[in-house]
Write a protein that holds these residues in place. Sequence first.
Motif, PDB file in Angstrom:
ATOM      1  N   UNK A 101     -13.913  -1.913   1.343  1.00 45.95           N
ATOM      2  CA  UNK A 101     -14.161  -1.478   2.724  1.00 45.95           C
ATOM      3  C   UNK A 101     -12.883  -0.999   3.419  1.00 45.95           C
ATOM      4  N   UNK A 102     -11.963  -0.488   2.632  1.00 43.36           N
ATOM      5  CA  UNK A 102     -10.738   0.061   3.208  1.00 43.36           C
ATOM      6  C   UNK A 102      -9.694  -0.980   3.541  1.00 43.36           C
ATOM      7  N   UNK A 103      -9.991  -2.254   3.288  1.00 48.05           N
ATOM      8  CA  UNK A 103      -9.060  -3.328   3.620  1.00 48.05           C
ATOM      9  C   UNK A 103      -8.367  -3.897   2.386  1.00 48.05           C
ATOM     10  N   UNK A 104      -8.801  -3.464   1.201  1.00 48.75           N
ATOM     11  CA  UNK A 104      -8.202  -3.948  -0.049  1.00 48.75           C
ATOM     12  C   UNK A 104      -7.895  -2.745  -0.933  1.00 48.75           C
ATOM     13  N   UNK A 105      -6.763  -2.080  -0.701  1.00 51.13           N
ATOM     14  CA  UNK A 105      -6.444  -0.835  -1.421  1.00 51.13           C
ATOM     15  C   UNK A 105      -6.434  -0.991  -2.930  1.00 51.13           C
ATOM     16  N   UNK A 106      -6.064  -2.170  -3.436  1.00 46.17           N
ATOM     17  CA  UNK A 106      -6.008  -2.342  -4.886  1.00 46.17           C
ATOM     18  C   UNK A 106      -7.374  -2.157  -5.526  1.00 46.17           C
ATOM     19  N   UNK A 107      -8.440  -2.448  -4.771  1.00 45.71           N
ATOM     20  CA  UNK A 107      -9.780  -2.244  -5.313  1.00 45.71           C
ATOM     21  C   UNK A 107     -10.072  -0.758  -5.509  1.00 45.71           C
ATOM     22  N   UNK A 108      -9.497   0.066  -4.658  1.00 40.89           N
ATOM     23  CA  UNK A 108      -9.684   1.516  -4.791  1.00 40.89           C
ATOM     24  C   UNK A 108      -9.109   1.992  -6.121  1.00 40.89           C
ATOM     25  N   UNK A 110      -8.184   7.764   3.980  1.00 41.57           N
ATOM     26  CA  UNK A 110      -8.688   6.825   4.973  1.00 41.57           C
ATOM     27  C   UNK A 110      -7.887   5.528   4.965  1.00 41.57           C
ATOM     28  N   UNK A 111      -7.608   4.993   3.760  1.00 39.61           N
ATOM     29  CA  UNK A 111      -6.814   3.762   3.646  1.00 39.61           C
ATOM     30  C   UNK A 111      -5.401   3.986   4.170  1.00 39.61           C
ATOM     31  N   UNK A 112      -4.826   5.137   3.822  1.00 39.60           N
ATOM     32  CA  UNK A 112      -3.470   5.453   4.268  1.00 39.60           C
ATOM     33  C   UNK A 112      -3.422   5.575   5.788  1.00 39.60           C
ATOM     34  N   UNK A 113      -4.425   6.208   6.366  1.00 36.77           N
ATOM     35  CA  UNK A 113      -4.476   6.359   7.826  1.00 36.77           C
ATOM     36  C   UNK A 113      -4.585   4.995   8.510  1.00 36.77           C
ATOM     37  N   UNK A 114      -5.423   4.128   7.955  1.00 37.56           N
ATOM     38  CA  UNK A 114      -5.547   2.780   8.531  1.00 37.56           C
ATOM     39  C   UNK A 114      -4.225   2.044   8.491  1.00 37.56           C
TER      40      UNK A 114
END
Length: 287
Positions: A197-204, A278-282
């Motif tokens: 959900x954008x809060x755990x980048x390693x999952x991406x 999106x993750x980077x922007x957050x």
Amino acid sequence: MADQRITTGSPELAPPTMPAIQRTNVAHRTIRKADWRNSELLDLNALKTVFEDCDFSYSVVENGYFRDAVFRNCRFVGAKFFDCNFKSANFYKCDFKFALFHKCLLEVPEILATLPAEPNIRREALQNLKANATETGDFASLGLLTLQEIDAARRHFSYALRGYDTYYKNKYSSFFAKARAGGNLFGLWLGGVIWGHGERPWRLLTSCFVTLCALALLNFWSVMPRIGWEQAERGAKSFEYIIRLFLDLFPDQKFAGFVFVDYIVVLMRYIYIGLFISVLYKSISRR
């Protein structure tokens, strides 16, 4: 001296409206069984104050200073807090159902421990806490609150599917209502697996790598009859082809497999680029 409206007896039903209580100073005191229901408390100074069995239900508190305060068995049902300071405050067995915070400085872990267990009510409370964190610039807490909100939403839709109690049986009684709940639950699960959900980048990164490996293995069964085990370097060339295709680095078409796999890899490229941005922007916006 300002009217403090402190009662020490058993609380009675408060009248529908009460006059505003302004500039009350109860700092460094112990307040027991105070009944502030349906009250408007303005500029309340409660520095290092201990509140025990007090009732703030449906009250409005503005500019309250509760730094280092301690609340035990207090009720805040439907209370609204504006521009209050709860830094270093502690809460024990307090009831925050339907309470709202606006521009308040909070100890988020303390508040989280006291939120109602009902997932639908808890989710609404977490949404309010996220808005409050944004208003006060507490971006460090947004990730935690987001994950807590998602967990509450997951339990909410799970209860809806199971008909957990009377509330869910009545609200989600039809097939279509349950189907929508199931769709929402699946979406939450998928979002958690793909990118946390954008809060755990390693999952991406993990989901991207695992999916590409699976597609490379799938392609391997198409490539092997044409190329052979040795020329395909034990499947390494199939994996290299998928990675190059994903990165748009001119893959060797000799190791191309199923056409639909190529389409999936290209689609993944744009989806994951969007998720990464999106993750980077957050990450940047919360600094």
